[in-house]
Design a protein around this motif. Structure first.
Motif, mmCIF file in Angstrom:
data_model
loop_
_atom_site.group_PDB
_atom_site.id
_atom_site.type_symbol
_atom_site.label_atom_id
_atom_site.label_comp_id
_atom_site.label_asym_id
_atom_site.label_seq_id
_atom_site.Cartn_x
_atom_site.Cartn_y
_atom_site.Cartn_z
ATOM 1 N N ARG A 1 33.052 36.551 33.423
ATOM 2 C CA ARG A 1 33.774 37.632 34.079
ATOM 3 C C ARG A 1 32.758 38.696 34.486
ATOM 4 N N ARG B 1 31.564 44.013 39.542
ATOM 5 C CA ARG B 1 30.671 44.206 40.688
ATOM 6 C C ARG B 1 30.236 45.662 40.821
ATOM 7 N N GLU C 1 35.623 39.854 38.986
ATOM 8 C CA GLU C 1 35.725 38.470 39.453
ATOM 9 C C GLU C 1 35.266 37.522 38.347
ATOM 10 N N THR C 2 35.796 36.311 38.395
ATOM 11 C CA THR C 2 35.449 35.295 37.396
ATOM 12 C C THR C 2 34.733 34.133 38.077
ATOM 13 N N TYR C 3 33.634 33.701 37.479
ATOM 14 C CA TYR C 3 32.867 32.569 37.993
ATOM 15 C C TYR C 3 32.888 31.456 36.959
#
Length: 429
Positions: free
Chosen positions: A252, A255, A177-179
């Protein structure tokens, strides 16, 4: 009856199941099996060089194609460019990882059939395969295999090519996931460098990471603004962040939980080591947000975010000064005007807040946190009233917006979230 190779027959069944999907993605259940079967076929019968300490894998075969292309034509073909892209990827440390990346790249670009056909017609590379064992040098098996590769080339694959940091170890990929973060003083995370990867060990209370809850202990920071942290040495993440000081950040994250909520299997030994070093470490238990008792009418949830059902009491211009001191007279001034109240939804995002009319969903205002000069709540006569000041125009100065929450605890939470937002989005000059 013609002879059948079990690998090819299994691959055929796997492809038929993939064809049931319009588009194959990383979450497709048969994708990993299909890729693994391709790998086994490409690896079967590959002979090791005599008197060499280097282990030869199928990636070595593909890697040779770029040299042959360059020598024969003087320019690089699309296949050779893909091989160079694979070679240059900093997240891949082994021939196995590069071979797997290349297979995924060819599936995404619908060129697997052409590459395999190119390989089959390169005699100098085919000599590396045993004619007695290899599928690629067996006249009965090679044609069906090439046909299946061409079928795969006609299918739609949408794969996250950047999610490749664990291809050295496994075909099973982590959740990636990208934050997106606005410029901030610090993210508020304790990091641990293990196995040349950057693990999140702890979220510091009051930091951006804890406020936005975008990471958990055990997650891996894979990239910052496109800069890979795979194979990183101690302190490298800090060096990258210092160079990007004052810029928006794109992180990026890999998790530690898989798609099914269980621990991502290749991480198990590394997480166990982190736990041994830090016995108090609890994976999946980041610092909790402030506990509040919520009214049955508020808040509601949209796309996983909290939307607070509050009332917009009104607003007033307060002049050219927007410090927190003005709230003590700006809020009473708005209350005395007795403006028409509206039931609204307040969405406090990572970088800004949005207020929409609850009845017709019309957006009433949107303010980015750097525009907000102060925020606070009003103690008399009700602890549920809060306000923030925002820069209006250069001519009129600041405007004070007053709202009322459903409860005092909810009011406190909203004020805390807005305050955290505009403090952490302070721009660097």
């Amino acid at each position: 009856m013609p002879a059948k190779d079990p690998l090819i027959e299994t691959l055929k069944v796997c492809i038929l199941e993939l064809q049931a999907e319009d588009t194959v993605t990383d979450s497709s259940p048969q994708l990993a099996s299909c890729c693994e079967l391709l790998e086994l076929i490409l690896r079967k019968g590959l002979q090791q060089p005599v008197l060499s300490l280097t282990h030869r894998d199928y990636w070595c075969c593909f890697e040779q194609l770029v040299h042959l292309d360059t020598c024969s034509s003087g320019r690089l073909s699309a296949v050779s460019l893909a091989i160079q892209q694979t070679t240059a990827c900093p997240k891949l440390l082994s021939a196995q990882g590069r071979g797997r990346y290349f297979i995924r790249l060819m599936l995404s670009r619908r060129t697997l059939g052409n590459v395999v056909n190119h390989l089959l017609h390169t005699s100098s590379i085919m000599e590396w395969y045993s004619p007695n064992i290899s599928v690629l040098r067996n006249e009965e098996f090679v044609e069906p295999f090439l046909s299946l590769c061409l079928v795969l080339s006609e299918m739609e694959f949408k794969l996250n090519i950047q999610n490749c940091s664990f291809l050295d170890e496994s075909w099973l990929l982590p959740v990636c996931e990208t934050y997106e973060a606005v410029p901030c003083r610090e993210l508020g995370m304790v990091l641990r460098y293990l196995d040349r990867r950057v693990f999140v060990l702890e979220l510091l209370r009051g930091g951006v990471a804890q406020a936005d809850m975008f990471a958990e202990p055990g997650d891996i920071i894979d990239e910052i603004n496109g800069i890979s942290l795979r194979n990183s040495s101690n302190g490298q993440a800090g060096v990258v962040l210092s160079r990007l000081k004052g810029q928006p950040l794109s992180l990026r994250l890999l998790r530690w939980r898989g798609e099914n909520g269980a621990v991502y299997r290749p991480l198990v030994p590394l997480l166990r080591q982190l736990k041994q070093e830090n016995p108090s470490l609890e994976f999946g238990s980041p610092l909790p947000k402030p506990s509040v008792q919520r009214d049955s009418q508020s808040p509601c949830v949209k796309e996983g975010r909290i939307l607070y059902a509050v009332q917009l009491i009104g607003k007033t211009n307060i002049g050219m000064y927007g410090g927190k001191e003005v709230l003590q007279y700006a809020i009473p001034a708005v209350l005395q005007k007795r403006q028409s109240r509206k039931d609204v939804l307040l969405d406090v995002k990572e970088t800004h807040l949005i207020c929409t009319d609850k009845s017709n969903k019309q957006q009433l205002f949107q303010h980015h946190f750097p525009e907000i000069s102060c925020v606070g709540r009003f103690g008399q006569p009700d602890f549920t009233i809060f306000a923030f000041c925002v820069g209006d125009t250069p001519d009129t100065g600041f405007c004070c917006v007053v709202l009322q929450a459903a409860s005092s605890t909810e009011c406190e939470e909203i004020v805390h979230r807005i305050a955290t937002g505009f403090k952490s989005t302070e721009w660097f000059v």
